[in-house]
Structure formats: C-alpha cells, structure tokens
Design a protein around this motif. Structure first.
Motif, short mmCIF file in Angstrom:
data_model
loop_
_atom_site.label_atom_id
_atom_site.label_comp_id
_atom_site.label_asym_id
_atom_site.label_seq_id
_atom_site.Cartn_x
_atom_site.Cartn_y
_atom_site.Cartn_z
N THR A 154 0.83 -1.21 0.00
CA THR A 154 0.00 0.00 0.00
C THR A 154 0.86 1.25 0.00
OG1 THR A 154 -0.08 -0.05 2.41
CG2 THR A 154 -1.94 -1.04 1.25
N ASN A 155 0.25 2.32 -0.42
CA ASN A 155 0.76 3.67 -0.27
C ASN A 155 -0.44 4.61 -0.43
OD1 ASN A 155 0.26 3.72 -3.03
ND2 ASN A 155 2.39 3.86 -3.64
N GLU A 156 -0.20 5.90 -0.60
CA GLU A 156 -1.31 6.85 -0.68
C GLU A 156 -2.21 6.62 -1.90
OE1 GLU A 156 2.34 8.52 -2.54
OE2 GLU A 156 1.89 7.67 -0.59
N HIS A 157 -1.80 5.77 -2.83
CA HIS A 157 -2.61 5.45 -4.00
C HIS A 157 -3.52 4.24 -3.76
CE1 HIS A 157 -0.36 8.38 -6.25
NE2 HIS A 157 0.76 7.81 -5.83
N THR A 158 -3.41 3.64 -2.59
CA THR A 158 -4.21 2.46 -2.25
C THR A 158 -5.09 2.82 -1.05
OG1 THR A 158 -2.28 1.15 -2.84
CG2 THR A 158 -4.08 0.00 -1.75
N PRO A 159 -6.33 3.20 -1.29
CA PRO A 159 -7.15 3.65 -0.17
C PRO A 159 -7.68 2.55 0.74
CG PRO A 159 -8.41 3.69 -2.19
CD PRO A 159 -7.01 3.30 -2.57
N ARG A 160 -7.45 1.31 0.37
CA ARG A 160 -7.97 0.23 1.21
C ARG A 160 -7.12 -1.02 1.04
NH1 ARG A 160 -14.17 -1.93 1.24
NH2 ARG A 160 -13.75 -3.88 2.31
N PHE A 161 -6.91 -1.71 2.16
CA PHE A 161 -6.14 -2.95 2.16
C PHE A 161 -6.77 -3.88 3.16
CE2 PHE A 161 -2.94 -5.67 4.10
CZ PHE A 161 -2.38 -6.27 2.98
N GLY A 162 -6.70 -5.17 2.89
CA GLY A 162 -7.23 -6.10 3.87
C GLY A 162 -6.94 -7.54 3.52
N SER A 166 8.93 -7.52 11.84
CA SER A 166 7.83 -6.56 12.00
C SER A 166 6.79 -6.82 10.92
CB SER A 166 8.34 -5.12 11.90
OG SER A 166 8.75 -4.84 10.57
N VAL A 167 5.57 -6.39 11.20
CA VAL A 167 4.49 -6.47 10.22
C VAL A 167 3.79 -5.12 10.25
CG1 VAL A 167 2.35 -7.62 9.53
CG2 VAL A 167 4.18 -8.94 10.64
N THR A 168 3.80 -4.43 9.12
CA THR A 168 3.18 -3.12 9.01
C THR A 168 2.05 -3.21 8.00
OG1 THR A 168 5.29 -2.06 9.48
CG2 THR A 168 3.58 -0.68 8.49
N LEU A 169 0.85 -3.00 8.46
CA LEU A 169 -0.32 -3.06 7.59
C LEU A 169 -0.99 -1.68 7.59
CD1 LEU A 169 -1.77 -6.48 8.80
CD2 LEU A 169 -0.22 -6.04 6.89
N GLU A 170 -0.96 -1.04 6.44
CA GLU A 170 -1.52 0.31 6.33
C GLU A 170 -2.78 0.28 5.48
OE1 GLU A 170 2.16 3.28 6.71
OE2 GLU A 170 2.06 2.23 4.78
N TYR A 171 -3.63 1.28 5.72
CA TYR A 171 -4.88 1.46 4.99
C TYR A 171 -5.85 0.29 5.19
CZ TYR A 171 -2.26 5.27 2.97
OH TYR A 171 -1.50 6.42 2.81
N VAL A 172 -5.77 -0.31 6.37
CA VAL A 172 -6.70 -1.37 6.75
C VAL A 172 -7.92 -0.68 7.35
CG1 VAL A 172 -7.09 -3.38 8.21
CG2 VAL A 172 -4.85 -3.00 7.18
N GLU A 173 -9.07 -1.03 6.89
CA GLU A 173 -10.30 -0.43 7.38
C GLU A 173 -10.63 -1.02 8.75
OE1 GLU A 173 -14.69 -0.16 5.59
OE2 GLU A 173 -13.08 0.07 4.13
N PRO A 174 -10.79 -0.18 9.78
CA PRO A 174 -11.12 -0.71 11.11
C PRO A 174 -12.42 -1.51 11.05
CG PRO A 174 -10.65 1.64 11.22
CD PRO A 174 -10.71 1.27 9.77
N GLY A 175 -12.42 -2.64 11.70
CA GLY A 175 -13.60 -3.48 11.71
C GLY A 175 -13.82 -4.26 10.42
N HIS A 176 -12.94 -4.04 9.44
CA HIS A 176 -13.04 -4.76 8.17
C HIS A 176 -12.86 -6.25 8.43
CE1 HIS A 176 -11.25 -6.38 4.40
NE2 HIS A 176 -12.17 -5.64 3.84
N PHE A 177 -13.63 -7.05 7.74
CA PHE A 177 -13.52 -8.49 7.90
C PHE A 177 -12.07 -8.90 7.65
CE2 PHE A 177 -13.82 -12.81 6.13
CZ PHE A 177 -14.47 -13.42 7.18
N GLY A 178 -11.46 -9.57 8.57
CA GLY A 178 -10.07 -10.00 8.46
C GLY A 178 -9.14 -9.17 9.33
N SER A 179 -9.45 -7.88 9.51
CA SER A 179 -8.57 -7.04 10.33
C SER A 179 -8.61 -7.47 11.79
CB SER A 179 -8.89 -5.56 10.18
OG SER A 179 -10.18 -5.26 10.66
N ARG A 180 -9.76 -7.88 12.26
CA ARG A 180 -9.87 -8.37 13.65
C ARG A 180 -9.00 -9.60 13.85
NH1 ARG A 180 -15.15 -7.44 12.03
NH2 ARG A 180 -15.32 -9.66 11.57
#
Length: 185
Positions: free
Chosen positions: A73-81, A104-118
């Motif tokens: 992800t970067n600023e061109h990817t508004p969602r990741f999951g 380390s594991v860095t996950l950006e642009y993950v939608e809170p509560g998105h299926f899988g993020s929990r």
C-alpha cells in the motif's frame, strides 16, 4: 494448506474467484496488486494463500523486505485487507503469518472493523506483537434521518444561503452533479 507465492500467475485465478465471491473492491484483487507492484513495489511480493480442498479461501498480499512484512500500500491504495471466505479461513491465515515470527508487520490502509482485520490484530497480539492503530483519514459523511429536503430545512438561513452561493460559483465552472451512494454498489 497455506502457501506463500512471489509470482502472481500461480494464484491469480483462485484469488480473483475469491474476490468475486466476496464482492471485494478493486484494491483487494490480483490485478491491483500486480499494477501496484510494478509501479511502486520495492521488496519481494509475499502473497499468503490459504486453500481448502483446492479452493482459495483466504489471501493476504504482502511485501517482504529486510525489516519484515508490510502491506502492498501507499497513498494510492485507499484500502487494504485480508480477503477471506469466512472467519475461520481468515483466522488460520493470520495465525500462520505471525507464527513465522517476522521482525515486523506493518499493515496500512486497513479499514477498522473490516472483515479480516480483527483476525490479524488478534493473531499479532496473541504472539506478543505490539499493535498500533492510527487513523490516516476518515471520509466525511452525514447521518440524515428523513429526506435531504428535510435536512436542508433544518439548516439555518445563513448556512443555506452560503450553500446556494457556493453552488452558483461551482456552476460557473461547469455542470455540477451529485451522486448519492449507500456503498453497496
């Protein structure tokens, strides 16, 4: 069975079928990952795939570098999951990733509560990883009970005049169109 792939050709078809079944947005599909990697990628693609009876049931597209794993992800990817058919498949894949003990594991642009993020957060926390959640941006929205006209009538005269003035100024630049979406299509 969980496997890791650096070549999308091996997994794109199954990933696409899963994305279609889940109604995934473009940013969670193999085509986006392929284009993003070509344009912005640094590091090695590290796509984790969970299969059950030959069917792809979960996918997590990551990039591996010296420092660990990160989302593609970067600023061109508004969602990741983490894309998964069900909670069990998501939980199994998330646990497998953190059992590998990446630095380390860095996950950006993950939608809170998105299926899988929990499932990702739970797997990280259960293996002693520090979980830090930061909101980069939140889309503005209004919760309106009733119709738009009812909402407008409830605004002060000053606010309505200001909105009318701004609309006229926009129309001077060209046609103005408003599309309303509830997010389902």
């Amino acid at each position: 069975m969980i496997t890791v792939h650096s070549r999308l050709e091996e997994i794109a078809a199954g990933w696409d079928v899963l994305a279609q079944e889940c109604g995934a947005p473009p940013f969670e599909r193999p085509g986006w990952f392929r284009l993003w990697s070509a344009a912005f990628g640094s590091g090695t693609p590290w796509v984790v795939v969970n299969r059950s009876n030959g069917e792809t049931v979960a996918v997590l597209p990551l990039v591996r570098s010296r420092n660990g794993l990160r989302s593609a992800t970067n600023e061109h990817t508004p969602r990741f999951g983490l894309l998964a058919k069900d909670e069990s498949a998501a939980r199994e894949l998330a646990a497998w990733v953190f059992e590998r003990r990446p630095r380390s594991v860095t996950l950006e642009y993950v939608e809170p509560g998105h299926f899988g993020s929990r499932e990702l957060e739970a797997a990280a926390a259960s293996r002693g990883y520090r979980v830090l959640t930061t909101t980069y941006e939140r889309s503005p929205f209004l919760v309106i009970d009733g119709t738009w006209e009812d909402y407008e009538r409830g605004l002060s005269g000053r606010v309505r005049r200001d909105l009318d003035r701004r609309l006229r100024r926009l129309e001077e630049m060209g046609p103005v169109r408003l599309d309303v979406s509830d997010g389902t299509s």
